[in-house]
Structures are given as structure tokens and as C-alpha cells.
Scaffold this active site. Sequence first.
Site, PDB file in Angstrom:
ATOM      1  N   CYS A 296      -4.139  -4.427  17.309  1.00  0.00           N
ATOM      2  CA  CYS A 296      -3.256  -5.436  16.706  1.00  0.00           C
ATOM      3  C   CYS A 296      -4.081  -6.620  16.230  1.00  0.00           C
ATOM      4  CB  CYS A 296      -2.250  -5.886  17.759  1.00  0.00           C
ATOM      5  SG  CYS A 296      -1.373  -4.509  18.477  1.00  0.00           S
TER       6      CYS A 296
ATOM      7  N   ARG B 250      -5.161  -4.556  10.672  1.00  0.00           N
ATOM      8  CA  ARG B 250      -5.384  -4.069  12.051  1.00  0.00           C
ATOM      9  C   ARG B 250      -4.142  -3.396  12.604  1.00  0.00           C
ATOM     10  NH1 ARG B 250      -9.949  -6.451  14.518  1.00  0.00           N
ATOM     11  NH2 ARG B 250      -9.119  -5.835  16.533  1.00  0.00           N
TER      12      ARG B 250
ATOM     13  N   TRP C 147       0.258  -2.772  15.925  1.00  0.00           N
ATOM     14  CA  TRP C 147       0.145  -1.319  15.757  1.00  0.00           C
ATOM     15  C   TRP C 147       0.649  -0.745  17.071  1.00  0.00           C
ATOM     16  CZ3 TRP C 147      -2.309   3.116  17.657  1.00  0.00           C
ATOM     17  CH2 TRP C 147      -2.329   4.223  16.780  1.00  0.00           C
TER      18      TRP C 147
ATOM     19  N   ASN D 294      -2.961  -7.558  22.624  1.00  0.00           N
ATOM     20  CA  ASN D 294      -3.603  -6.474  21.887  1.00  0.00           C
ATOM     21  C   ASN D 294      -4.200  -5.552  22.928  1.00  0.00           C
ATOM     22  OD1 ASN D 294      -4.996  -4.792  20.205  1.00  0.00           O
ATOM     23  ND2 ASN D 294      -6.532  -6.289  19.597  1.00  0.00           N
ATOM     24  N   GLY D 295      -3.825  -4.262  22.938  1.00  0.00           N
ATOM     25  CA  GLY D 295      -4.388  -3.314  23.900  1.00  0.00           C
ATOM     26  C   GLY D 295      -3.270  -2.552  24.605  1.00  0.00           C
TER      27      GLY D 295
ATOM     28  N   GLU E   6     -17.228  13.949   5.009  1.00  0.00           N
ATOM     29  CA  GLU E   6     -16.694  12.609   4.707  1.00  0.00           C
ATOM     30  C   GLU E   6     -15.815  12.637   3.465  1.00  0.00           C
ATOM     31  OE1 GLU E   6     -16.168   9.958   6.028  1.00  0.00           O
ATOM     32  OE2 GLU E   6     -15.893   8.500   4.419  1.00  0.00           O
TER      33      GLU E   6
ATOM     34  N   LYS F 196     -11.876  11.398   3.434  1.00  0.00           N
ATOM     35  CA  LYS F 196     -11.345  10.380   2.516  1.00  0.00           C
ATOM     36  C   LYS F 196     -10.090  10.890   1.832  1.00  0.00           C
ATOM     37  CE  LYS F 196     -13.526   6.820   3.231  1.00  0.00           C
ATOM     38  NZ  LYS F 196     -13.495   7.309   4.616  1.00  0.00           N
TER      39      LYS F 196
ATOM     40  N   GLU G 232      -7.134  11.095   4.370  1.00  0.00           N
ATOM     41  CA  GLU G 232      -6.549   9.835   4.886  1.00  0.00           C
ATOM     42  C   GLU G 232      -5.975   8.965   3.770  1.00  0.00           C
ATOM     43  OE1 GLU G 232      -9.223   7.082   6.764  1.00  0.00           O
ATOM     44  OE2 GLU G 232     -10.910   7.751   5.569  1.00  0.00           O
TER      45      GLU G 232
ATOM     46  N   HIS H  45     -18.776  33.236   5.487  1.00  0.00           N
ATOM     47  CA  HIS H  45     -18.389  33.674   6.841  1.00  0.00           C
ATOM     48  C   HIS H  45     -16.911  33.420   7.116  1.00  0.00           C
ATOM     49  CE1 HIS H  45     -22.600  34.415   7.698  1.00  0.00           C
ATOM     50  NE2 HIS H  45     -22.859  33.268   7.082  1.00  0.00           N
TER      51      HIS H  45
ATOM     52  N   LYS I 299      -7.032   0.050  11.168  1.00  0.00           N
ATOM     53  CA  LYS I 299      -8.445  -0.150  10.853  1.00  0.00           C
ATOM     54  C   LYS I 299      -9.326   0.039  12.079  1.00  0.00           C
ATOM     55  CE  LYS I 299     -11.988  -1.041   8.375  1.00  0.00           C
ATOM     56  NZ  LYS I 299     -12.466   0.011   7.464  1.00  0.00           N
TER      57      LYS I 299
HETATM   58  C1  AGP Z   1     -12.667   6.028   8.175  1.00  0.00           C
HETATM   59  O1  AGP Z   1     -12.228   6.027   6.814  1.00  0.00           O
HETATM   60  C2  AGP Z   1     -11.559   5.912   9.175  1.00  0.00           C
HETATM   61  N1  AGP Z   1     -10.817   4.716   8.952  1.00  0.00           N
HETATM   62  C3  AGP Z   1     -11.990   6.147  10.609  1.00  0.00           C
HETATM   63  O2  AGP Z   1     -12.477   7.457  10.685  1.00  0.00           O
HETATM   64  C4  AGP Z   1     -13.079   5.199  11.183  1.00  0.00           C
HETATM   65  O3  AGP Z   1     -14.304   5.458  10.546  1.00  0.00           O
HETATM   66  C5  AGP Z   1     -13.225   5.496  12.679  1.00  0.00           C
HETATM   67  O4  AGP Z   1     -11.990   5.196  13.284  1.00  0.00           O
HETATM   68  C6  AGP Z   1     -14.337   4.690  13.362  1.00  0.00           C
HETATM   69  O5  AGP Z   1     -14.051   3.325  13.255  1.00  0.00           O
HETATM   70  P1  AGP Z   1     -15.250   2.300  13.657  1.00  0.00           P
HETATM   71  O6  AGP Z   1     -16.359   2.510  12.668  1.00  0.00           O
HETATM   72  O7  AGP Z   1     -14.638   0.932  13.547  1.00  0.00           O
HETATM   73  O8  AGP Z   1     -15.678   2.620  15.057  1.00  0.00           O
END
Ligand code: AGP
Length: 652
Positions: free
Chosen positions: A2, A32, A97, A123-124, A522, A526, A529, A545, A647
Site C-alpha cells: 500500500c 503501490r 492493495w 501497510n503489510g 521477459e 511483459k 502482464e 522437444h 508495483k
Molecule cells: C515486472 O514487470 C513485474 N512488475 C514484477 O515481475 C516485478 O519485477 C517483481 O515483482 C519484482 O519486483 P522487485 O524488482 O521490486 O523486487
Amino acid sequence: MCGIVGFVQQKNVADNFPLEVCLHGLKRLEYRGYDSAGVALAGSAGFATDAQLENTIAIPGFKTQVRKKAGRLDNLEEEIRQHPTLPASVAIAHTRWATHGKPNDINAHPHVSNDNRIALIHNGIIENANSLRDELESEGINFSSSTDTEVAAHLLRRELGRIEAESAAEAKYTCDLTEAMRRIAVLFSGTFTLLAIDALNPEVVVGARHDSPLVVGVGDGMNFLGSDVAAFIEYTNQAIALGQDQIVTITPESIDIIDFDGVPQIGEKFEVNWDAALASKGGYRTFMEKEIREEPRAIADTLLGRIDPSTKRLKLDEMNVDEETFAQNMRKIDKIIIVACGTASYAGFVTKYAIEHWCRIPVEVELAHEFRYRDPIVNAKSLVISISQSGETMDTIMAVRHAKEQGAQTISICNSQGAALPRESDATLYTHAGPEVAVASTKAFVAQITASYIIGLYLASIRGNMYNDEVQNVLDELDEIPEKVQMLVDQFDSITRLADYYSDVESVLFLGRHVGYPVALEGALKLKELAYIHAEGFAAGELKHGPIALIQEDLPVFVILPPLDRPELHSKVISNIQEVKARGARVFAIAEEGDTTAIEHADIVFKRPKCPSLLAPLLDVVPLQIFAYALATAKGLDVDQPRNLAKSVTVE
Ligand code: AGP
């Protein structure tokens, strides 16, 4: 995950500035988490005079003002327009969140005590909230929400009442929110950052942190609190990072820190090197576009100042251990384990190839959330490198803690000053990518690879695997990368136009070999997500395979081609292109300028400038990021805040 904001100003200045600070802060922190948002203010219904405070009771009318709404921040702002708040001197604010309790108005923070005197945000996750809730309900406390946070609010009010009763018995008044916060903080297990205000003392905001982030913004006649510096970046660039298990009390003129035993502590001061403009969209339509276009600078800034002018050797940013001792320990390591999550783990995967090549010791790449549960073989001769943009990813923090318990040396690569991970590590190398606000990580990814290379070169240098001039040669090659990345970023609009033709695609595959394989992973992430479609990355050699069964007419397949200076790899991947083409796929190749074979076999070629194979991922990933961004945009999706994501994943 959060976003939290706290603010205090002189109580004889009560006005709407606290509300403005909170709403601005929440806007910067909305990435966040954005399930709901709220604000609590105090110091509005006149002021409790010293004489009145002598009564040690909650004075009728002295209540916190709370406004909170489910959904995006706009909903809260509309709520405040419909139900304006009175001028105030202290305020706390929260964007959520959800972890406990659905994202709705009732479960939104802040939460208040039954007499509305205390307001609290969190937060947590408080893991023992249920047993504490049972205890409070047995004492007649009424709950209105299903959150763990409300438990903390009622506990704080109870402790404040006990302190006042104790002080009344001693015939002196103590309205000690700090002590009350300290008493409840030690009750909790789990992760938490808590902020609270007391309507009877509208010149204090108290915060407590355990595992979740909290930083102080140092103002003039006012002070700020935030889950990261973006909360107060436009008001001050002077900050103080709080350590684990600390309580901070801010007033307009003071910042006091104690630990959970009540022992005074000194916070780690730092100057925030992000200006407000950087934390805003800078004129681009989205944070993500801005951040992709910032990638050349992110790499260049991460490379800056890495050579110690006196020793001509690489240096790390922050050492929590004696530098020479650390260097000696590095000479003894016989294994490196990289722990991270998501995109950060793919950065680590790219780095594996480089560090093994330079240092000639095995490098394992582990998903942080898997690492500690597989009973890994870790000891004092292991170096665990954690990679994290936020520095607050709980899975990664817990992996590093486990490694330290096993005696490992630890280095963190982090993009967020004042975050938890650097404090948990022996040494830290900061990526200087600037604030990455879009949930999908882009510039942080290339900065993480750059920083990992610097660490690889640092290790190779102090272990004697590479001479200084060899290290310098690689650094010189890295120095040329930002300009080469810029050439790919300049293709932003042409790649975007291409993506428009594929907005209805339902599945995309990504193939890569060697360092191109993690880039394929990666690229797939992308697309998943951002565009919410099926995408999968494979090692190109794996195609035959099994995955080749997926190939069908017009299926888009991205292929990352190795540089021409690796013919043994390049020819294999050209064969993979022929195999998928033969089955009707449409091949988008990322290939080096001058690669005529790629042009001969692929349908579309994204050309990238020539560079050493180990550095190619810094270039190859850019078209994949832009394509995913463009496809999501073409589908009308929110690329900065994709559904279901946050995030920073600060819960396990
Ligand atoms: C990446 O596009 C994602 N948002 C996610 O995989 C992110 O990289 C992952 O949660 C790690 O976050 P961090 O680098 O803040 O530890």
C-alpha cells in the site's frame, strides 16, 4: 504494497495544506496499490489547550475527520468534494492493495477507534490479527471492518487509555501516542508499517515499521512520512530512512526515532536524487512510455562513478561491513546464487552467463519464493545476490534473510533508496534508474542487468580473474550501450504501428538461446502482464522437444537472434526460425544490423546495433517492451496499472 502518507505542521496554522499534501502523495503512490484510498485529519475543531489536556479524557468534539472510498483515488477526491473536511494540522493517508478484507469503503483505511479519537493506517499483514481481535471483542470493542488494520487501531486506543490512566494515577498527564504505538508494535507478528494520529494531540504523527517500508521527509516547520520518497518528493528532497523495528514521532519541529525497546536511534539521512518532474509523467501519455524512453539514461546513470578514481577499481555503493573484509570474503566464495522475482529474476538469469564467463564460478538463479523452501546448500563461501527494484519484495527479503542465517555473504541490487533490502545486505549497488512508477518493470530491468554486470566485473577484478584493463574494456563497451539503446527507443512509433495490426492476437511465443533465453522469458511476461494474453518464452533449442506442437498458421513468434560473432548459436536459431516458418508462424526477429540471413528468413526484423553477445539483452529487450506496451494500448488497457497487479509485492 500500500501507499502511505503522513504530515504534520504547526497546529496554529491549521488549513487545507495537510489534505493537499496527502492527496498529492497518494497520487504519486497510487501505483503501490489502488483498491481503495482514504485520509484522516485532526487539529480542526479548535485545539486542546494544556489546561483541557489535564482532564486526561477524550474531549467531546475532538475527533479525527476521516474520508475513505473504494476504487481509484478519483473516488476519494469526489467524496471529499461532497463532504469537505475542516482545516487541520495533522493528516495521514492511504492507498490500498487488499490483503485482508475485500476492497470496499468499510475496509478502506484509515481505521478509527470507537471514540474516533485515533486514526490509523497500515501497510503489510498482521498475521496474529484474529487472536488479538478476539481479545478486543471480549473487552467490548466493536469492529466495523474485516481488516487486520482495524485491530491495530483499537489496540492503539486501548494502550493510550492505559497510559493515561497510569499517568493520572501518578497525577501527571501523558498523552503518549509514541509509547502506545511502541506497546502495540511488539504484539504483532507479520509485516507492518503503521501511521497514527490522535485528535487530542494534533501536532504529532507516529509511525512504526517492521518489514514494510517507511521514510521520513524533512521539511521546514513541517515533516512528512511516506512508504517511499515519492510521497513527499515535491515538498522536500531531504529524507531519513527508518530501520527495522523502529518507531518514529514527527512534530513540526522534531523527528524522534526509537526502537521497539524504546531506545533512541539515529535515522540514516539521505538526499533524494529524484526531482518532482521525474516522478511525474514528464509529458508522456503514460509512465511506462516515459520509463522505456528513459532506459538509455537509466543505464548511463547506473554506470556513472563506478570506478574509484584513486584505486582505479570498481566500488560498490553501500557497505554494511568492512570493505577489505568483504573483499577477502569475496575471494573465498565458490558459488553465487541470484535471488529475485519476476522481471528482476530474468535480469539475474541474464547475468548468470556474464558472471560465470568472467569469474569462472557457478551461478545459480533462484526464484526467491522457491529458494528458502528447497533447503538450499548455502554457507560462508556462498554469495547471494538479490535483485529488486523496490527493495521491498517480501519473497526476496525473506530469501536473503535465510541466506544470511546460513552464513552467506549478501549483495543487493536495488532501485529504491531507504528500502529494506539494502539494510539486510552486506553490500548494495543501487541502480540509478530513477522512480519506476509503471507496474511493469522496464528501465529497472536494464538497470538491474547493468548493475549485475558491474558486480560481476567487481568480483572478477578482486578475485583476479580479470585485469583492470580487461574490466575497463567491458566498461567501455557498456558505456556505448545507452546510445545503442536510444537507437531502439527511437523505433518506438514504428513498433507501435506494427502492434496495431496484432491487437486481436490471442497467443504469442518468444524464442531465445543463451542470453537471449531470459530475454524471451521477459518478453513473454511483459505481454502477459500488459495485454492480458497468453504468451510463453522458450529456450529455442527446446522447441523440438514439445512446444513446436503449438505452432500454427499466422501465430506470431518473436525470435531473439544471437550476434553474428556467435555463429555456432546464430545458425541454430536460424534453423529454429525455418522450423516455425515451415508450420505457418509469422516470425518477428530481433537481429544485429547486417544480419542478412535474418532478413531472408523472418517476416519482420527489428534491427539492433552491433554489440558483444553478453551485452545484447540490454538492446534485445527494448522492442519486446515496446511491442507489449503498444499491444496493450491498442486494446485500450491501462498499461501503468494493469489489473490484479501492484508495483511492489510486500507480502509473501
Ligand atoms: C515486472 O514487470 C513485474 N512488475 C514484477 O515481475 C516485478 O519485477 C517483481 O515483482 C519484482 O519486483 P522487485 O524488482 O521490486 O523486487
